[in-house]
Design a protein around this motif. Structure first.
Motif, PDB file in Angstrom:
ATOM      1  N   LYS A   1      71.182  10.958  63.841  1.00 49.69           N
ATOM      2  CA  LYS A   1      70.342   9.920  63.227  1.00 49.69           C
ATOM      3  C   LYS A   1      69.973   8.835  64.240  1.00 49.69           C
ATOM      4  O   LYS A   1      68.856   8.285  64.201  1.00 49.69           O
ATOM      5  CB  LYS A   1      71.051   9.306  62.020  1.00 49.69           C
ATOM      6  CG  LYS A   1      71.150  10.230  60.826  1.00 49.69           C
ATOM      7  CD  LYS A   1      71.747   9.524  59.619  1.00 49.69           C
ATOM      8  CE  LYS A   1      71.905  10.464  58.430  1.00 49.69           C
ATOM      9  NZ  LYS A   1      70.613  10.997  57.947  1.00 49.69           N
ATOM     10  N   ASP A   2      70.900   8.500  65.142  1.00 44.89           N
ATOM     11  CA  ASP A   2      70.589   7.521  66.180  1.00 44.89           C
ATOM     12  C   ASP A   2      69.581   8.077  67.180  1.00 44.89           C
ATOM     13  O   ASP A   2      68.742   7.335  67.712  1.00 44.89           O
ATOM     14  CB  ASP A   2      71.872   7.090  66.899  1.00 44.89           C
ATOM     15  CG  ASP A   2      72.745   6.175  66.063  1.00 44.89           C
ATOM     16  OD1 ASP A   2      72.189   5.423  65.241  1.00 44.89           O
ATOM     17  OD2 ASP A   2      73.974   6.201  66.215  1.00 44.89           O
ATOM     18  N   VAL A   3      69.648   9.386  67.423  1.00 41.40           N
ATOM     19  CA  VAL A   3      68.653  10.024  68.295  1.00 41.40           C
ATOM     20  C   VAL A   3      67.266   9.948  67.658  1.00 41.40           C
ATOM     21  O   VAL A   3      66.279   9.589  68.313  1.00 41.40           O
ATOM     22  CB  VAL A   3      69.016  11.495  68.577  1.00 41.40           C
ATOM     23  CG1 VAL A   3      67.921  12.178  69.391  1.00 41.40           C
ATOM     24  CG2 VAL A   3      70.352  11.588  69.317  1.00 41.40           C
ATOM     25  N   ILE A   4      67.196  10.269  66.363  1.00 41.63           N
ATOM     26  CA  ILE A   4      65.896  10.253  65.681  1.00 41.63           C
ATOM     27  C   ILE A   4      65.321   8.846  65.622  1.00 41.63           C
ATOM     28  O   ILE A   4      64.111   8.648  65.792  1.00 41.63           O
ATOM     29  CB  ILE A   4      66.008  10.843  64.257  1.00 41.63           C
ATOM     30  CG1 ILE A   4      66.595  12.257  64.303  1.00 41.63           C
ATOM     31  CG2 ILE A   4      64.639  10.845  63.576  1.00 41.63           C
ATOM     32  CD1 ILE A   4      65.983  13.185  65.299  1.00 41.63           C
ATOM     33  N   SER A   5      66.167   7.862  65.401  1.00 42.35           N
ATOM     34  CA  SER A   5      65.646   6.488  65.354  1.00 42.35           C
ATOM     35  C   SER A   5      65.106   6.071  66.719  1.00 42.35           C
ATOM     36  O   SER A   5      64.115   5.332  66.803  1.00 42.35           O
ATOM     37  CB  SER A   5      66.728   5.513  64.875  1.00 42.35           C
ATOM     38  OG  SER A   5      67.785   5.401  65.805  1.00 42.35           O
ATOM     39  N   ALA A   6      65.723   6.565  67.804  1.00 44.80           N
ATOM     40  CA  ALA A   6      65.205   6.282  69.144  1.00 44.80           C
ATOM     41  C   ALA A   6      63.852   6.972  69.344  1.00 44.80           C
ATOM     42  O   ALA A   6      62.902   6.381  69.875  1.00 44.80           O
ATOM     43  CB  ALA A   6      66.201   6.756  70.200  1.00 44.80           C
ATOM     44  N   MET A   7      63.764   8.227  68.911  1.00 45.96           N
ATOM     45  CA  MET A   7      62.492   8.951  69.007  1.00 45.96           C
ATOM     46  C   MET A   7      61.392   8.244  68.230  1.00 45.96           C
ATOM     47  O   MET A   7      60.246   8.149  68.689  1.00 45.96           O
ATOM     48  CB  MET A   7      62.667  10.370  68.473  1.00 45.96           C
ATOM     49  CG  MET A   7      63.505  11.270  69.349  1.00 45.96           C
ATOM     50  SD  MET A   7      63.708  12.910  68.595  1.00 45.96           S
ATOM     51  CE  MET A   7      64.473  13.820  69.949  1.00 45.96           C
ATOM     52  N   ASP A   8      61.738   7.735  67.067  1.00 49.25           N
ATOM     53  CA  ASP A   8      60.731   7.071  66.243  1.00 49.25           C
ATOM     54  C   ASP A   8      60.255   5.768  66.883  1.00 49.25           C
ATOM     55  O   ASP A   8      59.080   5.403  66.750  1.00 49.25           O
ATOM     56  CB  ASP A   8      61.290   6.810  64.843  1.00 49.25           C
ATOM     57  CG  ASP A   8      60.192   6.511  63.833  1.00 49.25           C
ATOM     58  OD1 ASP A   8      59.252   7.322  63.735  1.00 49.25           O
ATOM     59  OD2 ASP A   8      60.277   5.485  63.148  1.00 49.25           O
ATOM     60  N   CYS A   9      61.153   5.075  67.593  1.00 49.12           N
ATOM     61  CA  CYS A   9      60.735   3.880  68.326  1.00 49.12           C
ATOM     62  C   CYS A   9      59.668   4.230  69.358  1.00 49.12           C
ATOM     63  O   CYS A   9      58.663   3.517  69.513  1.00 49.12           O
ATOM     64  CB  CYS A   9      61.935   3.248  69.031  1.00 49.12           C
ATOM     65  SG  CYS A   9      63.080   2.374  67.945  1.00 49.12           S
TER      66      CYS A   9
ATOM     67  N   ILE B   1      69.261  18.350  65.933  1.00 52.79           N
ATOM     68  CA  ILE B   1      68.277  17.281  66.093  1.00 52.79           C
ATOM     69  C   ILE B   1      66.975  17.647  65.400  1.00 52.79           C
ATOM     70  O   ILE B   1      66.329  16.814  64.756  1.00 52.79           O
ATOM     71  CB  ILE B   1      68.030  16.979  67.581  1.00 52.79           C
ATOM     72  CG1 ILE B   1      69.346  16.595  68.277  1.00 52.79           C
ATOM     73  CG2 ILE B   1      67.006  15.862  67.738  1.00 52.79           C
ATOM     74  CD1 ILE B   1      70.038  15.393  67.680  1.00 52.79           C
ATOM     75  N   GLY B   2      66.577  18.916  65.509  1.00 52.96           N
ATOM     76  CA  GLY B   2      65.330  19.355  64.885  1.00 52.96           C
ATOM     77  C   GLY B   2      65.318  19.186  63.385  1.00 52.96           C
ATOM     78  O   GLY B   2      64.329  18.721  62.807  1.00 52.96           O
ATOM     79  N   SER B   3      66.407  19.561  62.718  1.00 49.03           N
ATOM     80  CA  SER B   3      66.446  19.443  61.256  1.00 49.03           C
ATOM     81  C   SER B   3      66.510  17.986  60.821  1.00 49.03           C
ATOM     82  O   SER B   3      65.920  17.598  59.812  1.00 49.03           O
ATOM     83  CB  SER B   3      67.642  20.226  60.690  1.00 49.03           C
ATOM     84  OG  SER B   3      68.868  19.675  61.126  1.00 49.03           O
ATOM     85  N   GLU B   4      67.239  17.169  61.602  1.00 47.51           N
ATOM     86  CA  GLU B   4      67.311  15.737  61.293  1.00 47.51           C
ATOM     87  C   GLU B   4      65.930  15.097  61.438  1.00 47.51           C
ATOM     88  O   GLU B   4      65.497  14.297  60.593  1.00 47.51           O
ATOM     89  CB  GLU B   4      68.309  15.056  62.228  1.00 47.51           C
ATOM     90  CG  GLU B   4      68.759  13.682  61.797  1.00 47.51           C
ATOM     91  CD  GLU B   4      69.826  13.710  60.710  1.00 47.51           C
ATOM     92  OE1 GLU B   4      69.508  13.271  59.581  1.00 47.51           O
ATOM     93  OE2 GLU B   4      70.958  14.142  60.978  1.00 47.51           O
ATOM     94  N   ALA B   5      65.229  15.475  62.513  1.00 44.67           N
ATOM     95  CA  ALA B   5      63.879  14.946  62.723  1.00 44.67           C
ATOM     96  C   ALA B   5      62.921  15.446  61.651  1.00 44.67           C
ATOM     97  O   ALA B   5      62.076  14.687  61.141  1.00 44.67           O
ATOM     98  CB  ALA B   5      63.374  15.353  64.105  1.00 44.67           C
ATOM     99  N   SER B   6      63.050  16.715  61.276  1.00 41.40           N
ATOM    100  CA  SER B   6      62.171  17.281  60.243  1.00 41.40           C
ATOM    101  C   SER B   6      62.318  16.513  58.943  1.00 41.40           C
ATOM    102  O   SER B   6      61.325  16.098  58.328  1.00 41.40           O
ATOM    103  CB  SER B   6      62.512  18.760  60.014  1.00 41.40           C
ATOM    104  OG  SER B   6      62.206  19.536  61.144  1.00 41.40           O
TER     105      SER B   6
END
Length: 358
Positions: free
Chosen positions: A256-264, A13-18
């Motif tokens: 990617k779905d986790v990151i899109s939720a975080m970005d929301c 998750i960290g690298s995807e978010a980065s």
């Protein structure tokens, strides 16, 4: 300069978010000391993700090989950037149910005390930022196993008339049950994140994840179920199923779905100390036996597996997340990857790499 601090920045998750925030022009401060290699050995090494980020984004990705248990070093990072920090994504953790029982002190110090260090640094130096914590469904302990379940051919399933048929909601109890030591350390961190939000009026969020998956994960036997299963099929590695006849159900969500939720959440932080269940929900869930079938179909290879009737202590028999609360607050968000798409991507993107490393 807008800064995003990401702990566990070389992990899944960290690298995807980065990469997501780097691609948007943010400066990313990555905090990761590759403890995954310490926990699980060389095959869990995440340094390749760090190298990739440093080479692709040499100006905007700044890596700190810092242990989140080190209060002084964590505070120094936050003190340097202070109000330039707009978002903290905390993914660093000891992530294994099984490993925690071998060294409970290390597990708790990383998951609970490390989280406290980050929260206090956030409160002191960057209180206007948004703090998002990757919690886990293990905070519910073994309460899900008390649900009315029915055994089907290849999975356990819940009574369709039950209120949790569309997924377990955030109102499930977290107390007076068997958690596993990992579940306890993560629950401690989860409650700390909530408390800092509610007590200090800070924008903190706990995302209680199901199985977080994706092609960038260094999956191992003790953690990273889907990724590791696909690796076993592709490389002819024996796989062991523990208990529940291999019919235990997991919901699986792509990074990617986790990151899109975080970005929301980051774009529209509505609450303080909020909790959301976040997984594949009814859109993306699978039993171990079903996952084996899918992996064999995708790869065209057979998996060698054994069955051990002794289940892992506190293991969930059926867990599917309700996404209703998150979707109500963030109606523009939705799952993009189902289990088939996730496993196909893992196969495609790792086929060459895994063969080279064996």
């Amino acid at each position: 300069m807008s800064v995003v601090v990401i702990t566990g920045s070389a992990g899944l998750i960290g690298s995807e978010a980065s990469e997501y925030y780097l691609s948007k022009g943010y400066t990313v401060i990555g905090i990761d000391n590759n403890m995954r290699k310490f926990f699980f050995g060389d095959e869990a090494d995440t340094s390749w993700n760090r190298t990739y980020l440093e080479q692709k984004y040499p100006k905007n990705y700044i890596h700190h090989e810092v242990d989140i248990r080190n209060t002084q070093e964590v505070f120094q990072i936050f003190k340097r950037y202070q109000n330039e920090i707009v978002l903290i994504i905390h993914t660093a953790a000891q992530p294994s149910h099984d490993w925690a029982s071998t060294d409970p002190i290390t597990d708790f110090n990383i998951n609970a005390n490390g989280t406290l260090n980050l929260l206090e640094a956030f409160r002191l130096y960057s209180p206007k930022a948004v703090f998002i914590f990757t919690s886990t469904n293990k905070v519910y302990g073994d309460y899900p196993n008390q649900l009315p379940l029915k055994e089907l051919e290849k999975r356990w399933e819940i009574d369709p008339l039950h209120p949790y048929f569309n997924g377990i909601q955030e109102n499930m109890n977290v107390d007076q049950c068997l958690h596993s030591l990992f579940g306890v350390s993560k629950l401690s961190a989860d409650v700390l994140v909530q408390e800092y939000g509610k007590y200090f009026k800070l924008h903190t969020y706990c995302l209680r994840g199901g199985v977080l998956s994706g092609s960038k994960q260094s999956g191992v036997a003790a953690h990273g179920f889907i990724n590791y299963l696909m690796k076993c099929v592709m490389l002819d590695i024996p796989y062991i199923i523990y208990g529940h006849k291999g019919k235990q159900v997991r919901d699986v969500i792509h990074s990617k779905d986790v990151i899109s939720a975080m970005d929301c959440i980051f774009r529209n932080p509505q609450k303080c100390g909020e909790v959301y269940n976040l997984g594949g929900g009814r859109h993306s869930n699978v039993s171990i036996l079903e996952a084996i079938d899918i992996a064999q179909e995708i790869s065209g290879q057979k998996l060698k597996y054994q069955y051990s009737p002794k289940a892992r202590i506190g293991d969930h028999i059926w867990y599917v997340s309700s996404l209703n609360k998150f979707k109500t607050d963030y109606p523009d968000w939705d799952i993009k990857f189902d289990i088939q798409k996730i496993m196909k991507q893992i196969y495609k993107e790792n086929k060459t790499k895994w063969k080279k490393t064996t």
